[in-house]
Design a protein around this motif. Structure first.
Motif, short mmCIF file in Angstrom:
data_model
loop_
_atom_site.label_atom_id
_atom_site.label_comp_id
_atom_site.label_asym_id
_atom_site.label_seq_id
_atom_site.Cartn_x
_atom_site.Cartn_y
_atom_site.Cartn_z
N GLN A 1 0.80 -1.21 0.00
CA GLN A 1 0.00 0.00 0.00
C GLN A 1 0.84 1.28 0.00
O GLN A 1 0.36 2.32 -0.43
CB GLN A 1 -0.92 -0.01 1.23
CG GLN A 1 -1.84 -1.21 1.31
CD GLN A 1 -2.75 -1.31 0.10
OE1 GLN A 1 -3.34 -0.32 -0.32
NE2 GLN A 1 -2.85 -2.51 -0.46
N SER A 2 2.09 1.21 0.46
CA SER A 2 2.94 2.40 0.54
C SER A 2 4.05 2.42 -0.50
O SER A 2 4.88 3.33 -0.49
CB SER A 2 3.56 2.51 1.94
OG SER A 2 2.57 2.59 2.94
N LEU A 3 4.08 1.44 -1.38
CA LEU A 3 5.15 1.36 -2.36
C LEU A 3 5.12 2.56 -3.31
O LEU A 3 4.07 2.84 -3.91
CB LEU A 3 5.03 0.06 -3.15
CG LEU A 3 6.22 -0.29 -4.06
CD1 LEU A 3 7.49 -0.47 -3.26
CD2 LEU A 3 5.91 -1.53 -4.87
N GLN A 4 6.27 3.22 -3.46
CA GLN A 4 6.36 4.42 -4.31
C GLN A 4 7.36 4.28 -5.44
O GLN A 4 7.18 4.91 -6.48
CB GLN A 4 6.72 5.64 -3.46
CG GLN A 4 5.70 6.00 -2.40
CD GLN A 4 6.05 7.25 -1.64
OE1 GLN A 4 6.94 8.00 -2.03
NE2 GLN A 4 5.37 7.49 -0.54
N GLU A 5 8.42 3.49 -5.27
CA GLU A 5 9.45 3.36 -6.30
C GLU A 5 9.72 1.89 -6.57
O GLU A 5 9.95 1.10 -5.64
CB GLU A 5 10.74 4.05 -5.85
CG GLU A 5 10.60 5.53 -5.58
CD GLU A 5 11.91 6.16 -5.15
OE1 GLU A 5 12.97 5.59 -5.47
OE2 GLU A 5 11.88 7.21 -4.49
N VAL A 6 9.72 1.53 -7.85
CA VAL A 6 10.01 0.16 -8.27
C VAL A 6 11.00 0.19 -9.41
O VAL A 6 10.82 0.96 -10.38
CB VAL A 6 8.72 -0.58 -8.70
CG1 VAL A 6 9.05 -1.97 -9.23
CG2 VAL A 6 7.75 -0.66 -7.54
N ASP A 7 12.05 -0.62 -9.29
CA ASP A 7 13.06 -0.72 -10.34
C ASP A 7 13.18 -2.18 -10.75
O ASP A 7 13.64 -3.02 -9.98
CB ASP A 7 14.42 -0.19 -9.84
CG ASP A 7 15.45 -0.09 -10.96
OD1 ASP A 7 15.18 -0.62 -12.05
OD2 ASP A 7 16.51 0.52 -10.72
N CYS B 1 -0.66 -1.50 -5.76
CA CYS B 1 0.34 -0.45 -5.49
C CYS B 1 -0.32 0.91 -5.73
O CYS B 1 0.00 1.59 -6.72
CB CYS B 1 1.57 -0.63 -6.35
SG CYS B 1 2.39 -2.22 -6.16
N PRO B 2 -1.23 1.32 -4.88
CA PRO B 2 -1.97 2.56 -5.16
C PRO B 2 -1.15 3.83 -5.02
O PRO B 2 -1.56 4.88 -5.51
CB PRO B 2 -3.09 2.52 -4.11
CG PRO B 2 -2.53 1.71 -2.99
CD PRO B 2 -1.66 0.67 -3.64
N MET B 3 0.03 3.76 -4.37
CA MET B 3 0.85 4.95 -4.15
C MET B 3 2.05 5.02 -5.08
O MET B 3 2.91 5.88 -4.92
CB MET B 3 1.33 4.99 -2.70
CG MET B 3 0.24 4.99 -1.65
SD MET B 3 -0.79 6.46 -1.73
CE MET B 3 0.41 7.68 -1.20
#
Length: 1010
Positions: free
Chosen positions: A568-574, A595-597
């Protein structure tokens, strides 16, 4: 540097003797010298070290002093010597008399000096004046010495000794070089003799004095910020500073590491500072010094020893040092290295024995809380420390499993245990530790190949490190799952680990690096904030559930195909270089995917992606660089501000509806044929190179710049729709858009702010729609428009079209000479004109005769006229604003003639390079500053009258030395001359050129650059 110095050395008893301080001799007045006598009672041999006075020592840094001999410098000298070298106060008593320069009034200055000294004694301050001259060889030289000489009179010699410019040496053996003491007193008669014998008032120097009324409390506060070497330097200033710097508050911690100190000096320091609480000693004589320390310093709390041999007598005497709290021994041999050493102390709280050589060690410290034996080679350890919380036995390779088990289990309060690199540790040892150490929360068992955590239960564990543990497998996860308090888990290089499935609510950090057989990760950790999974080539499935994870990096997971996230708090994905990821990944990061954020997503070089569709209200940045297989891209991301599509060579259809982009570059997508953009804030769009783009729908009301170069399939309908919806466009580039016709140009009427229009390399024949629709146009580029006729530009010079036009580019066109002449004659508002490669351009003759163009037989004339303040043309000749004229590569130009009567006052730049047939150049322009004639291989005649010319380029020209010399002689501001590859100019001519033009700074020639 000029400085006036005045130092007063006094004590309280001297206040009653100040009436006889100044004695003036009558004969000295006749000689013009002033004699100042200091108190007779103070002598050089008086070594009374009372506390009533102030001694002042000045160390002049420009000469070698005693501080720098026999050891290399003050930083390396023993601290005791630094303090003891401060001279006694009475050693300055030898400075009893001092004569001023000739020409001064002795009686007046003497009386003034007496008053001033009395004033200073009552205030106890030293004064500083910025009017004294230091000489490198003599240090102190009065500024007024040019008119006289200084004499120094000593009561010991009984007479006057005169020194003409030589330094005075003290006879006390201190080795300090001389400095001059000058007293300038009086409130009414402050004057000093200048170099010519004239008296000048120096009362204004009183404003420059620096008061030094520092009390002992203030000095104590200031000195509290100094380290020991600087305290020693401060001690040499005066007695007050010496006493302040020696205060025991500053010497609580004594550092003797790497000091070549004798036992006697060490004992003296211990006597000086018996209340020291910390000490560091290292070196070969460590045992003798440390024995003196523990017997002399009863308040010692911290003791650090290293690099030496410490006998067992030290450990026997250790209990006598009752205040000791911390003992650190590093890289030392304990005892003789083969006997047992016992450490017994009732109050010791911290013990570190790192890299120590000892066979057996026994520790009995009832208050010990922290202990480290890291990298020591003992074979047996016996601990009796009931309060021990932290134990570090890492890299103790000789400790057997039984010894480790006995040592750890004897400490029931153990909280942290580091036994990394102890290869003998077994699961049995871990089980007993778990049973006896119920509070164990930190365990580092890295590089222990024999442990598998079978039947090991550590419920209070919060940190577990298992790097390179070959016995750790998927079955070990059952034991780890019982550690419900676990927060940090590190499993790097666990080569047999294949899967991890954990449900740990408190886990915040997990590492899985270089696990070559690891294939499946199923992790449920609500508080997870950091995860690092890297170089796991077999990993193909990841399922993570976390409410706290904000950043996820899974680079180079070549086998990863399935990714499920509920974060729910995920902001950056690589996910860079995850080559096996499929199109289903888009659902994970779209709205409703878990991943709403999410704000940033990196999918660079994911070569299995073919169709990308994202619907996200949170996504701000998307990178798809190197995704060469993508053919369709659909983005519905209203907050998307950045998208990277470098390397998406096969993209055919793209939709950005809606997005929050402010700029977009699709010029790297050569196969794009359908484009749809809805972006309210987009201001710049580049479609350069989209050669097959045939359908484009742009709804960008804020767009100001559109580059559609080389969009060969772009039609009039598409351009009309774009101009109708993007009415704020200011720059429009349609270069090499052959499908654009009159209908498309007519749609430019919707662009009231259009100032730049590029129609180069098009097949246009008529520009009338441009002249009618773009009255505000400032830049018009028509390069290589081969189908424009001579009358195509007639509205410019006859009809007054485009009145705001400033820049016109007609390079490589087919316009005839007359059309160009008419254009340049009538469009006086042009400031920049480019006629590069125009084959119809002939000789340039800008000469005028009473405002009329001369008729020269056989020569076609290009007329560009300017006004000049010395030549008044008829009023019908308007002022020319032309500043830059480019005629590069015009093969038919043979002669250029611009006389002073042409009045080209605004012309600044003229480029005639690559004109192969140009033979003669005669230019007289007042403001011309840049002229390029490079590669004019036929150039023979060069005449210049350009007083403001700064740069002249004649590279590869056939001009001789005399011609160049005569030409530059009238260019009085020329700075740069380029004559490289000129066959008729040798390197010997550089001197002639510099002589002909004194302003030359740079000459570039084939042989050298000067």
């Amino acid at each position: 540097m000029k400085l006036w110095w005045r130092f007063l050395c006094f004590n309280l008893q001297e206040e009653e003797e100040q009436e006889e301080v100044v004695v003036v001799r009558e004969e000295e007045r006749e000689r013009g010298n002033l004699l100042l006598l200091l108190p007779e009672t103070t002598t050089m041999n008086n070594n009374n070290d009372d506390n009533n006075g102030i001694d002042i020592d000045i160390d002049i840094p420009s000469a070698a002093s005693d501080d720098d001999d026999a050891g290399g410098g003050g930083e390396e000298r023993w601290l005791l010597d630094e303090i003891d070298r401060v001279p006694p106060v009475d050693e300055f008593g030898g400075w009893e008399r001092m004569l001023f320069s000739q020409g001064e009034s002795s009686s007046a200055v003497a009386a003034a000096s007496a008053d001033e000294e009395s004033h200073d004694l009552s205030h106890k301050r030293a004064k500083f004046y910025a009017d004294f001259e230091f000489d490198e060889s003599h240090f102190a030289t009065p500024a007024s010495s040019s008119g006289g000489k200084c004499a120094y009179v000593s009561s010991e010699s009984g007479g006057h000794d005169y020194f003409q410019g030589s330094p005075l040496r003290l006879n006390s053996g201190m080795g300090y070089d001389a400095f001059t003491l000058m007293c300038i007193g009086g409130e009414e008669g402050n004057f000093v003799q200048d170099g010519e014998g004239n008296d000048s008032d120096i009362s204004n120097l009183e404003d420059l004095e620096v008061r030094m009324d520092l009390t002992d409390d203030l000095l104590h506060m200031v000195f509290s910020f100094l380290d020991h070497p600087n305290l020693c330097k401060a001690a040499r200033v005066c007695k007050q500073w010496r006493a302040a710097s020696a205060h025991e508050d500053f010497w609580k911690s004594l550092n003797f590491e790497d000091r070549n100190i004798s036992v006697e000096q060490f004992e003296d320091m211990c006597r000086r500072y018996p209340n020291a609480t910390a000490m560091s000693i290292s070196g070969p004589s460590i045992h003798l010094l440390v024995m003196k320390a523990i017997t002399s310093l009863r308040n010692l709390e911290v003791l650090t020893l290293g690099r030496g041999q410490i006998a067992d007598s030290f450990f026997l005497a250790l209990p006598d040092c009752s205040m000791l709290r911390s003992l650190n021994i590093n890289d030392a041999t304990l005892g003789n290295g083969i006997q047992e050493i016992s450490v017994v102390h009732e109050r010791l709280c911290q013990l570190q024995l790192t890299k120590c050589r000892v066979m057996r060690i026994a520790v009995r410290c009832p208050l010990l809380e922290t202990m480290s034996l890291k990298r020591s080679n003992m074979a047996q350890v016996v601990l009796n420390c009931p309060l021990l919380h932290e134990l570090d036995i890492g890299s103790c390779h000789k400790l057997p499993d039984a010894a480790i088990r006995a040592a750890a289990t004897s400490c029931p309060q153990l909280v942290s245990l580091d036994m990394s690199n102890c290869s003998c540790v077994s699961d049995e040892t871990l089980r007993e530790i778990a049973q006896n150490c119920a509070n164990l929360s930190v365990l580092d068992a890295s590089y222990c190949p024999n442990i598998s955590l079978e039947n090991v239960r550590l419920p209070m564990l919060t940190v577990l490190k298992l790097h390179s543990c070959e016995g750790i497998t998927s079955a070990s996860m059952a034991a780890i799952a019982h550690s419900s308090m676990l927060e940090v888990l590190e499993l790097d290089n666990c080569s047999l680990l294949t899967s991890v499935s954990l449900d740990l609510q408190r886990l915040t950090n997990i590492r899985l690096v270089h696990c070559r057989k690891f294939a499946d990760l199923n992790l449920r950790a609500i508080m997870l904030t950091s995860i690092l999974v890297s170089n796991c080539p077999a990993l193909h499935r990841i399922n993570i559930t976390s409410n706290s994870l904000q950043k996820l990096a899974l680079q180079k997971q070549d086998s990863l195909t399935v990714l499920a996230l509920q974060c729910q708090s995920l902001q950056e994905v690589d996910l860079s270089e995850c080559e096996s990821l499929t199109n289903s990944i888009c659902e994970v990061f779209s709205d409703g995917g878990g991943c709403p954020m999410l704000k940033s997503l990196v999918l660079d070089n994911c070569e299995s992606l073919t169709s990308v569709r994202f619907v996200s209200t949170s996504l701000v940045s998307l990178s798809l660089g190197g995704c060469r297989a993508i053919t369709t891209l659909e983005l519905t991301c209203p907050n998307l501000e950045k998208v990277i599509l470098d390397g998406c060579d096969h993209l055919e259809k793209a939709s950005f509806c809606p997005v929050g982009l402010r700029s977009l570059n699709l010029g790297i997508c050569p196969k794009l044929n359908v484009l749809s953009i809805e972006a309210l804030y987009m201001v710049s769009l580049e479609l350069k190179g989209c050669g097959v783009l045939s359908e484009a729908s742009l709804n960008c009301p804020s767009l100001t710049s559109l580059d559609a170069s080389f969009c060969s399939q772009l039609t009039d309908d598409c351009l009309s729709a774009t101009t109708a919806s993007c009415k704020l466009i200011e720059s429009l580039i349609l270069m090499s858009c052959p499908s654009i016709g009159l209908d498309g140009l007519c749609s430019l009427r919707w662009l009231p702010n259009l100032t730049l229009l590029d129609l180069s390399y098009t097949f246009l024949v008529n520009l009338q729609p441009v002249f009618e629709s773009c009255p505000q146009l400032k830049v018009l580029k028509l390069q290589a428009c081969k189908y424009l006729t001579d009358s195509s530009l007639e509205p410019l010079y006859n009809g007054g079209a485009l009145p705001a036009l400033e820049e016109l580019d007609l390079s490589y066109g087919t316009l005839c000479q007359s059309a160009i002449e008419e254009l340049l004659s009538c469009c006086t508002h042009l400031t920049r004109v480019s006629l590069n490669g125009c084959v119809n351009m002939h000789d340039l003759n800008w000469g005028y005769s009473r405002g009329k163009i001369p008729e020269l037989p056989g020569i076609n004339i290009l007329s560009i006229a300017s006004s000049h303040n010395n030549f008044h043309e008829p009023s019908e000749q308007p002022t020319r604003l032309l500043q830059n004229l480019n005629c590069v590569g015009c093969p038919n130009i043979r002669k250029v003639f611009i006389p002073s009567t042409a009045h080209c006052s605004n012309l600044l730049f003229l480029n005639l390079s690559l004109s192969a047939n140009l033979k003669e150049v005669d230019v007289a322009c007042l403001n011309l500053c840049w002229l390029n004639l490079s590669n004019c291989s036929s150039l023979e005649v060069l005449k210049l009258e350009c007083p403001r010319l700064t740069s002249l380029f004649l590279q590869s020209c056939n001009t001789d030395e005399e011609t160049v010399e005569a030409a530059i002689s009238k260019c009085t501001m020329l700075e740069t001359l380029d004559v490289r590859c000129c066959p008729k100019i040798s390197s010997m001519s550089m001197g002639r050129f510099r002589a002909a033009c004194c302003s030359l700074k740079r000459i570039f020639s084939s042989l050298s650059t000067s």
